[in-house]
Design a protein around this motif. Structure first.
Motif, PDB file in Angstrom:
ATOM      1  N   THR A 107      42.765  20.157  29.849  1.00  0.00           N
ATOM      2  CA  THR A 107      43.467  21.437  29.764  1.00  0.00           C
ATOM      3  C   THR A 107      43.778  21.985  31.159  1.00  0.00           C
ATOM      4  O   THR A 107      44.834  22.581  31.375  1.00  0.00           O
ATOM      5  CB  THR A 107      42.627  22.459  28.977  1.00  0.00           C
ATOM      6  OG1 THR A 107      42.442  21.960  27.657  1.00  0.00           O
ATOM      7  CG2 THR A 107      43.297  23.813  28.915  1.00  0.00           C
ATOM      8  N   LEU A 108      42.893  21.753  32.118  1.00  0.00           N
ATOM      9  CA  LEU A 108      43.085  22.244  33.477  1.00  0.00           C
ATOM     10  C   LEU A 108      43.962  21.321  34.325  1.00  0.00           C
ATOM     11  O   LEU A 108      44.188  21.595  35.501  1.00  0.00           O
ATOM     12  CB  LEU A 108      41.738  22.448  34.166  1.00  0.00           C
ATOM     13  CG  LEU A 108      40.909  23.599  33.607  1.00  0.00           C
ATOM     14  CD1 LEU A 108      39.543  23.620  34.271  1.00  0.00           C
ATOM     15  CD2 LEU A 108      41.617  24.923  33.813  1.00  0.00           C
ATOM     16  N   GLY A 109      44.440  20.215  33.730  1.00  0.00           N
ATOM     17  CA  GLY A 109      45.334  19.323  34.465  1.00  0.00           C
ATOM     18  C   GLY A 109      44.673  18.123  35.092  1.00  0.00           C
ATOM     19  O   GLY A 109      45.237  17.492  35.985  1.00  0.00           O
ATOM     20  N   PHE A 110      43.471  17.768  34.626  1.00  0.00           N
ATOM     21  CA  PHE A 110      42.752  16.601  35.135  1.00  0.00           C
ATOM     22  C   PHE A 110      42.451  15.638  33.978  1.00  0.00           C
ATOM     23  O   PHE A 110      41.300  15.461  33.592  1.00  0.00           O
ATOM     24  CB  PHE A 110      41.451  17.022  35.831  1.00  0.00           C
ATOM     25  CG  PHE A 110      41.669  17.996  36.945  1.00  0.00           C
ATOM     26  CD1 PHE A 110      42.123  17.564  38.181  1.00  0.00           C
ATOM     27  CD2 PHE A 110      41.457  19.353  36.750  1.00  0.00           C
ATOM     28  CE1 PHE A 110      42.339  18.471  39.209  1.00  0.00           C
ATOM     29  CE2 PHE A 110      41.668  20.260  37.771  1.00  0.00           C
ATOM     30  CZ  PHE A 110      42.115  19.817  39.008  1.00  0.00           C
ATOM     31  N   PRO A 111      43.499  14.997  33.422  1.00  0.00           N
ATOM     32  CA  PRO A 111      43.280  14.136  32.259  1.00  0.00           C
ATOM     33  C   PRO A 111      42.740  12.751  32.607  1.00  0.00           C
ATOM     34  O   PRO A 111      42.164  12.081  31.750  1.00  0.00           O
ATOM     35  CB  PRO A 111      44.671  14.025  31.645  1.00  0.00           C
ATOM     36  CG  PRO A 111      45.586  14.125  32.821  1.00  0.00           C
ATOM     37  CD  PRO A 111      44.903  15.106  33.759  1.00  0.00           C
ATOM     38  N   ALA A 112      42.923  12.295  33.842  1.00  0.00           N
ATOM     39  CA  ALA A 112      42.556  10.934  34.218  1.00  0.00           C
ATOM     40  C   ALA A 112      41.094  10.868  34.636  1.00  0.00           C
ATOM     41  O   ALA A 112      40.659  11.594  35.528  1.00  0.00           O
ATOM     42  CB  ALA A 112      43.455  10.450  35.354  1.00  0.00           C
ATOM     43  N   MET A 113      40.345  10.003  33.989  1.00  0.00           N
ATOM     44  CA  MET A 113      38.942   9.806  34.344  1.00  0.00           C
ATOM     45  C   MET A 113      38.480   8.467  33.811  1.00  0.00           C
ATOM     46  O   MET A 113      39.119   7.873  32.956  1.00  0.00           O
ATOM     47  CB  MET A 113      38.063  10.928  33.782  1.00  0.00           C
ATOM     48  CG  MET A 113      37.879  10.886  32.283  1.00  0.00           C
ATOM     49  SD  MET A 113      36.726  12.117  31.653  1.00  0.00           S
ATOM     50  CE  MET A 113      37.622  13.605  31.990  1.00  0.00           C
ATOM     51  N   THR A 114      37.372   8.027  34.316  1.00  0.00           N
ATOM     52  CA  THR A 114      36.687   6.857  33.786  1.00  0.00           C
ATOM     53  C   THR A 114      35.385   7.363  33.186  1.00  0.00           C
ATOM     54  O   THR A 114      34.697   8.172  33.801  1.00  0.00           O
ATOM     55  CB  THR A 114      36.395   5.835  34.909  1.00  0.00           C
ATOM     56  OG1 THR A 114      37.638   5.436  35.485  1.00  0.00           O
ATOM     57  CG2 THR A 114      35.663   4.629  34.363  1.00  0.00           C
ATOM     58  N   ALA A 115      35.070   6.897  31.994  1.00  0.00           N
ATOM     59  CA  ALA A 115      33.829   7.319  31.334  1.00  0.00           C
ATOM     60  C   ALA A 115      33.049   6.080  30.921  1.00  0.00           C
ATOM     61  O   ALA A 115      33.629   5.098  30.456  1.00  0.00           O
ATOM     62  CB  ALA A 115      34.146   8.181  30.119  1.00  0.00           C
ATOM     63  N   ARG A 116      31.747   6.149  31.095  1.00  0.00           N
ATOM     64  CA  ARG A 116      30.877   5.038  30.727  1.00  0.00           C
ATOM     65  C   ARG A 116      29.644   5.556  30.003  1.00  0.00           C
ATOM     66  O   ARG A 116      29.148   6.638  30.314  1.00  0.00           O
ATOM     67  CB  ARG A 116      30.385   4.307  31.981  1.00  0.00           C
ATOM     68  CG  ARG A 116      31.437   3.654  32.778  1.00  0.00           C
ATOM     69  CD  ARG A 116      30.814   2.986  34.025  1.00  0.00           C
ATOM     70  NE  ARG A 116      31.812   2.972  35.068  1.00  0.00           N
ATOM     71  CZ  ARG A 116      31.849   3.794  36.101  1.00  0.00           C
ATOM     72  NH1 ARG A 116      30.918   4.696  36.262  1.00  0.00           N
ATOM     73  NH2 ARG A 116      32.806   3.730  36.989  1.00  0.00           N
ATOM     74  N   ARG A 117      29.163   4.748  29.083  1.00  0.00           N
ATOM     75  CA  ARG A 117      27.849   5.015  28.484  1.00  0.00           C
ATOM     76  C   ARG A 117      26.820   4.421  29.425  1.00  0.00           C
ATOM     77  O   ARG A 117      26.926   3.265  29.815  1.00  0.00           O
ATOM     78  CB  ARG A 117      27.739   4.352  27.120  1.00  0.00           C
ATOM     79  CG  ARG A 117      28.610   4.981  26.099  1.00  0.00           C
ATOM     80  CD  ARG A 117      28.429   4.322  24.759  1.00  0.00           C
ATOM     81  NE  ARG A 117      29.180   5.087  23.786  1.00  0.00           N
ATOM     82  CZ  ARG A 117      29.824   4.561  22.773  1.00  0.00           C
ATOM     83  NH1 ARG A 117      29.798   3.261  22.573  1.00  0.00           N
ATOM     84  NH2 ARG A 117      30.477   5.331  21.948  1.00  0.00           N
ATOM     85  N   VAL A 118      25.843   5.239  29.809  1.00  0.00           N
ATOM     86  CA  VAL A 118      24.807   4.782  30.733  1.00  0.00           C
ATOM     87  C   VAL A 118      23.440   5.166  30.197  1.00  0.00           C
ATOM     88  O   VAL A 118      23.320   5.995  29.289  1.00  0.00           O
ATOM     89  CB  VAL A 118      25.021   5.367  32.155  1.00  0.00           C
ATOM     90  CG1 VAL A 118      26.308   4.854  32.768  1.00  0.00           C
ATOM     91  CG2 VAL A 118      24.995   6.879  32.144  1.00  0.00           C
ATOM     92  N   MET A 119      22.421   4.556  30.754  1.00  0.00           N
ATOM     93  CA  MET A 119      21.040   4.895  30.433  1.00  0.00           C
ATOM     94  C   MET A 119      20.383   5.333  31.738  1.00  0.00           C
ATOM     95  O   MET A 119      20.644   4.758  32.787  1.00  0.00           O
ATOM     96  CB  MET A 119      20.295   3.686  29.868  1.00  0.00           C
ATOM     97  CG  MET A 119      20.906   3.109  28.614  1.00  0.00           C
ATOM     98  SD  MET A 119      20.643   4.149  27.194  1.00  0.00           S
ATOM     99  CE  MET A 119      18.965   3.740  26.802  1.00  0.00           C
ATOM    100  N   GLY A 120      19.560   6.351  31.674  1.00  0.00           N
ATOM    101  CA  GLY A 120      18.886   6.792  32.881  1.00  0.00           C
ATOM    102  C   GLY A 120      17.853   7.852  32.580  1.00  0.00           C
ATOM    103  O   GLY A 120      17.581   8.154  31.419  1.00  0.00           O
ATOM    104  N   ARG A 121      17.290   8.390  33.635  1.00  0.00           N
ATOM    105  CA  ARG A 121      16.342   9.487  33.496  1.00  0.00           C
ATOM    106  C   ARG A 121      16.175  10.163  34.838  1.00  0.00           C
ATOM    107  O   ARG A 121      16.438   9.585  35.885  1.00  0.00           O
ATOM    108  CB  ARG A 121      15.003   8.993  32.982  1.00  0.00           C
ATOM    109  CG  ARG A 121      14.184   8.232  34.009  1.00  0.00           C
ATOM    110  CD  ARG A 121      12.856   7.832  33.451  1.00  0.00           C
ATOM    111  NE  ARG A 121      11.870   7.729  34.499  1.00  0.00           N
ATOM    112  CZ  ARG A 121      10.676   7.231  34.314  1.00  0.00           C
ATOM    113  NH1 ARG A 121      10.334   6.810  33.128  1.00  0.00           N
ATOM    114  NH2 ARG A 121       9.823   7.179  35.285  1.00  0.00           N
ATOM    115  N   GLY A 122      15.747  11.390  34.783  1.00  0.00           N
ATOM    116  CA  GLY A 122      15.428  12.126  35.992  1.00  0.00           C
ATOM    117  C   GLY A 122      13.941  12.049  36.259  1.00  0.00           C
ATOM    118  O   GLY A 122      13.215  11.276  35.636  1.00  0.00           O
TER     119      GLY A 122
END
Length: 122
Positions: free
Chosen positions: A22-37
């Motif tokens: 909506t803000l004009g930033f449609p391009a991205m890469t998304a990944r499913r990841v596993m992790g923890r803090g």
């Protein structure tokens, strides 16, 4: 240019994507990841049965928890806005809200047209 890398809760992915688009930033890469803090993962955060014993640690925690990692490259002047938006959408005040990393990008190339720099990401 800056690369924004955000690690967020899976249930916040759709809302994050929609707001950025909506803000004009449609391009991205998304990944499913596993992790923890540092806090380790809390089993109550996942909505499925854990089938892999190596993911379990002690009672009530896991070695790793499912997250989503998104990455997008934006002009320098837009980096603060993108970070703020990701923070607002993903903030719950609870452990596990995620992390955002901002990295400098020296160049970008659009393979199809050989455009370089910001024109390659526009």
């Amino acid at each position: 240019m800056k690369e924004i890398i955000a690690i967020i809760r899976p249930k916040k992915m759709a809302q994050t994507k929609n707001v950025l688009e909506t803000l004009g930033f449609p391009a991205m890469t998304a990944r499913r990841v596993m992790g923890r803090g540092k806090q380790r993962a809390i089993i109550g955060e996942v909505s499925f049965d854990i089938q892999e014993p190596e993911l379990l640690e002690e009672k009530g925690s896991m070695s790793y928890i499912p997250k989503r990692m998104i990455s997008l490259v934006v002009p320098d002047e837009d980096a603060s806005l993108v970070v703020e938006v990701i923070m607002r959408v993903n903030h719950t005040g609870q452990i596990g809200d995620g992390k955002i990393f901002v990295c400098p990008i020296r160049d970008a190339v659009r393979v199809r047209t050989d455009e370089r720099g910001e024109s390659a990401i526009a």
